[in-house]
Design a protein around this motif. Structure first.
Motif, PDB file in Angstrom:
ATOM      1  N   ILE A   1     -10.398 -29.953   4.467  1.00  0.00           N
ATOM      2  CA  ILE A   1     -10.654 -29.195   5.689  1.00  0.00           C
ATOM      3  C   ILE A   1     -11.165 -27.793   5.366  1.00  0.00           C
ATOM      4  CG2 ILE A   1      -8.366 -28.169   5.939  1.00  0.00           C
ATOM      5  CD1 ILE A   1     -10.351 -29.778   8.790  1.00  0.00           C
ATOM      6  N   THR A   2     -10.881 -27.285   4.152  1.00  0.00           N
ATOM      7  CA  THR A   2     -11.298 -25.922   3.822  1.00  0.00           C
ATOM      8  C   THR A   2     -12.815 -25.788   3.744  1.00  0.00           C
ATOM      9  OG1 THR A   2     -11.011 -26.394   1.461  1.00  0.00           O
ATOM     10  CG2 THR A   2      -9.150 -25.392   2.625  1.00  0.00           C
ATOM     11  N   SER A   3     -13.521 -26.915   3.578  1.00  0.00           N
ATOM     12  CA  SER A   3     -14.986 -26.839   3.563  1.00  0.00           C
ATOM     13  C   SER A   3     -15.548 -26.529   4.946  1.00  0.00           C
ATOM     14  CB  SER A   3     -15.585 -28.157   3.053  1.00  0.00           C
ATOM     15  OG  SER A   3     -15.314 -29.218   3.960  1.00  0.00           O
ATOM     16  N   LEU A   4     -14.723 -26.692   5.995  1.00  0.00           N
ATOM     17  CA  LEU A   4     -15.142 -26.444   7.371  1.00  0.00           C
ATOM     18  C   LEU A   4     -14.385 -25.298   8.030  1.00  0.00           C
ATOM     19  CD1 LEU A   4     -14.969 -30.153   8.697  1.00  0.00           C
ATOM     20  CD2 LEU A   4     -16.847 -29.083   7.437  1.00  0.00           C
TER      21      LEU A   4
ATOM     22  N   HIS B   1     -21.345 -24.186  21.933  1.00  0.00           N
ATOM     23  CA  HIS B   1     -21.854 -22.996  21.243  1.00  0.00           C
ATOM     24  C   HIS B   1     -23.174 -23.258  20.520  1.00  0.00           C
ATOM     25  CE1 HIS B   1     -18.413 -20.483  22.121  1.00  0.00           C
ATOM     26  NE2 HIS B   1     -17.584 -21.412  21.679  1.00  0.00           N
ATOM     27  N   ASP B   2     -23.750 -24.470  20.711  1.00  0.00           N
ATOM     28  CA  ASP B   2     -25.041 -24.816  20.125  1.00  0.00           C
ATOM     29  C   ASP B   2     -25.020 -24.681  18.595  1.00  0.00           C
ATOM     30  OD1 ASP B   2     -27.639 -25.750  20.294  1.00  0.00           O
ATOM     31  OD2 ASP B   2     -28.513 -23.737  20.433  1.00  0.00           O
ATOM     32  N   GLU B   3     -23.963 -25.184  17.968  1.00  0.00           N
ATOM     33  CA  GLU B   3     -23.799 -25.095  16.517  1.00  0.00           C
ATOM     34  C   GLU B   3     -24.202 -26.430  15.886  1.00  0.00           C
ATOM     35  OE1 GLU B   3     -20.058 -23.395  15.222  1.00  0.00           O
ATOM     36  OE2 GLU B   3     -19.880 -22.248  17.075  1.00  0.00           O
ATOM     37  N   ARG B   4     -25.504 -26.687  15.865  1.00  0.00           N
ATOM     38  CA  ARG B   4     -26.000 -27.979  15.397  1.00  0.00           C
ATOM     39  C   ARG B   4     -25.663 -28.222  13.933  1.00  0.00           C
ATOM     40  NH1 ARG B   4     -29.972 -30.719  12.927  1.00  0.00           N
ATOM     41  NH2 ARG B   4     -30.760 -32.623  13.947  1.00  0.00           N
ATOM     42  N   GLU B   5     -25.839 -27.236  13.086  1.00  0.00           N
ATOM     43  CA  GLU B   5     -25.562 -27.410  11.658  1.00  0.00           C
ATOM     44  C   GLU B   5     -24.093 -27.724  11.415  1.00  0.00           C
ATOM     45  OE1 GLU B   5     -25.782 -24.904   7.453  1.00  0.00           O
ATOM     46  OE2 GLU B   5     -26.935 -24.212   9.188  1.00  0.00           O
ATOM     47  N   HIS B   6     -23.225 -27.021  12.116  1.00  0.00           N
ATOM     48  CA  HIS B   6     -21.797 -27.299  11.961  1.00  0.00           C
ATOM     49  C   HIS B   6     -21.448 -28.683  12.500  1.00  0.00           C
ATOM     50  CE1 HIS B   6     -20.889 -22.687  11.867  1.00  0.00           C
ATOM     51  NE2 HIS B   6     -21.274 -23.167  10.693  1.00  0.00           N
ATOM     52  N   LEU B   7     -22.108 -29.095  13.569  1.00  0.00           N
ATOM     53  CA  LEU B   7     -21.858 -30.430  14.110  1.00  0.00           C
ATOM     54  C   LEU B   7     -22.222 -31.497  13.077  1.00  0.00           C
ATOM     55  CD1 LEU B   7     -20.971 -31.778  16.861  1.00  0.00           C
ATOM     56  CD2 LEU B   7     -23.390 -32.183  17.226  1.00  0.00           C
ATOM     57  N   ALA B   8     -23.341 -31.317  12.405  1.00  0.00           N
ATOM     58  CA  ALA B   8     -23.738 -32.275  11.374  1.00  0.00           C
ATOM     59  C   ALA B   8     -22.735 -32.300  10.229  1.00  0.00           C
ATOM     60  CB  ALA B   8     -25.139 -31.930  10.857  1.00  0.00           C
ATOM     61  N   GLN B   9     -22.241 -31.125   9.853  1.00  0.00           N
ATOM     62  CA  GLN B   9     -21.222 -31.067   8.795  1.00  0.00           C
ATOM     63  C   GLN B   9     -19.942 -31.775   9.226  1.00  0.00           C
ATOM     64  OE1 GLN B   9     -20.563 -27.048   7.264  1.00  0.00           O
ATOM     65  NE2 GLN B   9     -22.707 -26.546   7.682  1.00  0.00           N
TER      66      GLN B   9
ATOM     67  N   ASP C   1     -13.934 -22.160   7.882  1.00  0.00           N
ATOM     68  CA  ASP C   1     -14.448 -20.850   8.280  1.00  0.00           C
ATOM     69  C   ASP C   1     -14.890 -20.837   9.739  1.00  0.00           C
ATOM     70  OD1 ASP C   1     -13.977 -19.829   5.812  1.00  0.00           O
ATOM     71  OD2 ASP C   1     -16.061 -19.895   5.120  1.00  0.00           O
ATOM     72  N   TRP C   2     -15.359 -22.002  10.251  1.00  0.00           N
ATOM     73  CA  TRP C   2     -15.825 -22.058  11.638  1.00  0.00           C
ATOM     74  C   TRP C   2     -15.036 -23.053  12.493  1.00  0.00           C
ATOM     75  CZ3 TRP C   2     -17.384 -27.055  12.320  1.00  0.00           C
ATOM     76  CH2 TRP C   2     -17.843 -27.753  11.205  1.00  0.00           C
ATOM     77  N   LEU C   3     -14.151 -23.826  11.870  1.00  0.00           N
ATOM     78  CA  LEU C   3     -13.386 -24.838  12.589  1.00  0.00           C
ATOM     79  C   LEU C   3     -11.979 -24.374  12.951  1.00  0.00           C
ATOM     80  CD1 LEU C   3     -13.618 -27.906  13.435  1.00  0.00           C
ATOM     81  CD2 LEU C   3     -12.387 -28.395  11.313  1.00  0.00           C
ATOM     82  N   ALA C   4     -11.495 -23.322  12.301  1.00  0.00           N
ATOM     83  CA  ALA C   4     -10.085 -22.940  12.457  1.00  0.00           C
ATOM     84  C   ALA C   4      -9.902 -21.472  12.149  1.00  0.00           C
ATOM     85  CB  ALA C   4      -9.224 -23.789  11.515  1.00  0.00           C
ATOM     86  N   VAL C   5      -8.714 -20.972  12.470  1.00  0.00           N
ATOM     87  CA  VAL C   5      -8.335 -19.612  12.075  1.00  0.00           C
ATOM     88  C   VAL C   5      -6.966 -19.671  11.397  1.00  0.00           C
ATOM     89  CG1 VAL C   5      -9.655 -18.430  13.858  1.00  0.00           C
ATOM     90  CG2 VAL C   5      -7.332 -19.158  14.351  1.00  0.00           C
ATOM     91  N   PRO C   6      -6.768 -18.907  10.322  1.00  0.00           N
ATOM     92  CA  PRO C   6      -5.445 -18.870   9.684  1.00  0.00           C
ATOM     93  C   PRO C   6      -4.435 -18.199  10.616  1.00  0.00           C
ATOM     94  CG  PRO C   6      -7.153 -17.997   8.230  1.00  0.00           C
ATOM     95  CD  PRO C   6      -7.751 -18.099   9.592  1.00  0.00           C
TER      96      PRO C   6
END
Length: 464
Positions: A16-19, A199-207, A21-26
């Protein structure tokens, strides 16, 4: 016999750490005034290499949330949106829970340890980030019974009472507090994808699509469907198959989840997050679990419709990555997959050997008519007619007699009925805890439920 969880060494993993930065907050866990261990899942703790933990260490990790070795250094509150009763809400996210750790089981499958009631996060809004002890007890009961009845469910891993007084409108207050840890294959929701679309985050969606395909692998779509080589299309086919199977499993279990919002739909296909759930007191398509579901949107007979609609919302998000026709083709498979899974699951619970879809579907139709006419609880119906026993003199009975039974060698089937979790049973168990701090009835019920699961044996394969 039902396959037991297999012991495995502790194998930390944190993909999950590969995502993150934009998927979660500590976030940091709450500092509870007390930590009293109330429930530890001895069926599943060794499957992730934690069976040797002493109770003191267990409480340090699952009450105080000291990080597990070589695992996530801080908990992660996941970000997501969702449709709540078909109204879109962009102000969601983990409001009283977080992802605490990730591990691998003996087969290399990813497993998450996530919490409920672990304190405030940036997404708590006006809530207190806590869980009542009664809510935790209800979650134990729901997950144990669903697992026994062959439903793909999260597991209640740990419940620790935390010594706070909580005030709730739907429980006598002040209520006792607890923190719960659940074990599941993942916590990525349909609402996670919806947030990235918003949020129109296409690159993150693909990841995220790539992450889900890697961590929750499944079969490829049939060769004759369009777009079967596109990652987004593959994922939708897999989720459609998983959720169609889940809807069928709930139906045969006679279970009503209550709140089938898109933020409660797990990409792994696991049922989770149990609030106002109920088991059917009788076979009634209109039966609704949540008192606030005034339109009966998530009534028993509409659960498959709700999961199909939720798959549609995932398809809407995946339009950022794929054309509409192959996504529509994936959605159109939901109905046939549901009907197939329903017939398979129904015959399994009756303790019969399947004959094939046409015959099995006819048995299901007649059984539903018989249950509706008899008016009794479904769990009693399945117990009474297990292995084709007590066949009535009607169309259902005639079909029942035509089937061959599976192995009948378990003493539970000679008893008068199966363990039940109707609302009166649940309230009686809770009263023993609330009034006398007596946990024996709960532990006895869990033992009875696990015995039922052992007698039912291995359920049909989920998915497609």
């Amino acid at each position: 016999m039902r396959a037991e969880p297999q012991a495995a060494p502790y194998t930390p993993a944190s993909p999950i750490t590969s995502l993150s930065d934009w998927l979660a907050v500590p976030v940091d866990p709450a500092d509870f005034p007390e930590t009293t261990l109330r429930f530890r899942n001895t069926r599943w703790d060794s499957s992730v290499g934690l069976g040797e933990l002493g109770d003191a260490d267990w409480v340090r990790h699952f009450g105080r949330f000291e990080p597990l070795p070589q695992n996530l250094p801080r908990p992660l509150a996941l970000k997501y949106h969702g449709h709540q009763f078909r109204v879109y809400n962009p102000e969601l996210g983990d409001g009283r829970g977080f992802l605490f750790a990730q591990l691998r089981d003996g087969a290399g499958r990813l497993l998450d340890l996530g919490t409920k009631g672990s304190g405030l996060t940036p997404y708590s809004r006006t809530a207190d980030g806590r869980l009542t002890l009664k809510g935790a007890v209800r979650e134990i009961l729901a997950t144990e019974m669903l697992e026994a009845l062959g439903v793909n469910t999260s597991k209640t891993f740990s419940v620790i009472e935390t010594g706070e007084e909580l005030f709730r409108q739907d429980e006598p207050s002040p209520a006792r507090s607890a923190v719960m840890v659940r074990l599941s294959h993942g916590h990525i929701r349909i609402g996670t994808f919806q947030r990235l679309l918003y949020h129109d985050e296409r690159e993150h969606l693909a990841q995220l699509v790539d992450y889900c395909l890697a961590q929750y692998p499944g079969p490829l779509p049939p060769e004759d469907v369009p777009g079967r080589d596109e990652p987004a299309v593959i994922l939708l086919h897999q989720v459609v198959g998983r959720l169609a199977s889940l809807a069928a499993q709930w139906a045969v279990a006679g279970f009503v989840h209550g709140v089938l919002n898109t933020d409660n739909m797990n990409i792994s296909g696991e049922s989770f997050d149990y609030g106002p759930w109920r088991w059917l007191p009788k076979w009634d398509a209109s039966f609704t679990a949540a008192y606030f579901d005034h339109a009966r949107l998530y009534a028993f007979g509409r659960q498959a419709e709700a999961l199909h609609w939720n798959c549609g919302q995932l398809a809407v998000a995946l339009r950022m990555l794929a054309e509409a026709p192959p996504l529509i083709a994936a959605l159109e498979r939901f109905g046939p997959l549901y009907q197939t899974a329903l017939a398979r699951q129904f015959v399994w619970r009756l303790g019969l050997k399947p004959k094939g879809f046409t015959a099995d579907a006819a048995l299901v139709a007649e059984a539903e008519k018989a249950m509706h006419e008899a008016g009794g609880a479904p769990h009693s119906f399945f117990h009474r007619h297990r292995f084709g026993r007590a066949a009535p003199e009607n169309a259902f009975g005639a079909l029942l007699k035509s089937y061959e039974a599976v192995d009948q060698d378990h003493e539970i089937w000679a008893e008068g009925d199966s363990p039940a979790l109707l609302i009166d049973d649940v309230e009686a168990l809770w009263s023993r805890i609330a009034d006398h701090d007596d946990w024996s009835a709960l532990h006895d019920k869990v033992a009875q439920i696990r015995r039922l699961g052992s007698a039912l044996g291995v359920p049909p394969i989920t998915g497609y």
